[in-house]
Write a protein that holds these residues in place. Sequence first.
Motif, mmCIF file in Angstrom:
data_model
loop_
_atom_site.group_PDB
_atom_site.id
_atom_site.type_symbol
_atom_site.label_atom_id
_atom_site.label_comp_id
_atom_site.label_asym_id
_atom_site.label_seq_id
_atom_site.Cartn_x
_atom_site.Cartn_y
_atom_site.Cartn_z
ATOM 1 N N MET A 136 0.975 -1.309 -0.096
ATOM 2 C CA MET A 136 0.023 -0.151 -0.002
ATOM 3 C C MET A 136 0.935 1.212 -0.015
ATOM 4 O O MET A 136 1.804 1.300 0.919
ATOM 5 N N SER A 137 0.537 2.129 -0.849
ATOM 6 C CA SER A 137 1.562 3.447 -0.941
ATOM 7 C C SER A 137 1.087 4.291 0.268
ATOM 8 O O SER A 137 -0.100 4.148 0.939
ATOM 9 N N GLU A 138 1.760 5.428 0.546
ATOM 10 C CA GLU A 138 1.409 6.357 1.366
ATOM 11 C C GLU A 138 0.069 7.098 0.900
ATOM 12 O O GLU A 138 -0.550 7.078 1.771
ATOM 13 N N TYR A 139 -0.256 7.318 0.017
ATOM 14 C CA TYR A 139 -1.170 7.996 -0.523
ATOM 15 C C TYR A 139 -2.527 6.942 -0.474
ATOM 16 O O TYR A 139 -3.382 7.671 0.405
ATOM 17 N N GLN A 140 -2.398 5.795 -0.553
ATOM 18 C CA GLN A 140 -3.469 4.924 -0.473
ATOM 19 C C GLN A 140 -3.886 4.703 1.035
ATOM 20 O O GLN A 140 -4.899 4.788 1.470
ATOM 21 N N SER A 141 -2.840 4.785 1.938
ATOM 22 C CA SER A 141 -2.810 4.734 3.352
ATOM 23 C C SER A 141 -3.510 5.915 3.838
ATOM 24 O O SER A 141 -4.537 6.021 4.852
ATOM 25 N N ASN A 153 -10.836 11.825 -0.394
ATOM 26 C CA ASN A 153 -9.887 13.012 -0.875
ATOM 27 C C ASN A 153 -9.252 14.041 0.117
ATOM 28 O O ASN A 153 -8.111 14.364 -0.135
ATOM 29 N N GLY A 154 -10.029 14.357 0.974
ATOM 30 C CA GLY A 154 -9.524 15.452 1.934
ATOM 31 C C GLY A 154 -8.389 14.901 2.741
ATOM 32 O O GLY A 154 -7.507 15.518 3.183
ATOM 33 N N ALA A 155 -8.508 13.569 3.229
ATOM 34 C CA ALA A 155 -7.727 13.028 4.188
ATOM 35 C C ALA A 155 -6.289 12.993 3.278
ATOM 36 O O ALA A 155 -5.086 12.868 3.900
ATOM 37 N N ALA A 156 -6.216 12.377 2.179
ATOM 38 C CA ALA A 156 -5.262 11.891 1.423
ATOM 39 C C ALA A 156 -4.308 13.226 0.847
ATOM 40 O O ALA A 156 -3.230 13.341 0.850
#
Length: 99
Positions: free
Chosen positions: A1-6, A42-45
């Motif tokens: 899992m990428s940082e963005y996905q997490s 999207n806000g979290a990422a």
Amino acid sequence: MSEYQSAQLMGVLPLPGLVRRDPGGGIDLSGNAPPKVRDLVNGAANAWLPSQLEGLGGWEAAVATVGITDTAADHADQQDNSCSTMPQSVKDRLATEFG
């Protein structure tokens, strides 16, 4: 899992019942997804989590606050599925904080 996905996964936490899996994998953020889910994920990422992590000194520093100071890569040569065991320092902290 990428940082963005997490980071996206963090956006799922407030409304897990509304989140659906995308047929191709991952989180469904298409036009069919509830707007609130798209906003939270999207806000979290893209905003909330990156700014929080920056304020803590990066993800390594944030994770270290609960006693985890190594990564999965540090255990890659072990065959005992070390990622599924809780570090003793984390057990100790949980026992101290929550009895």
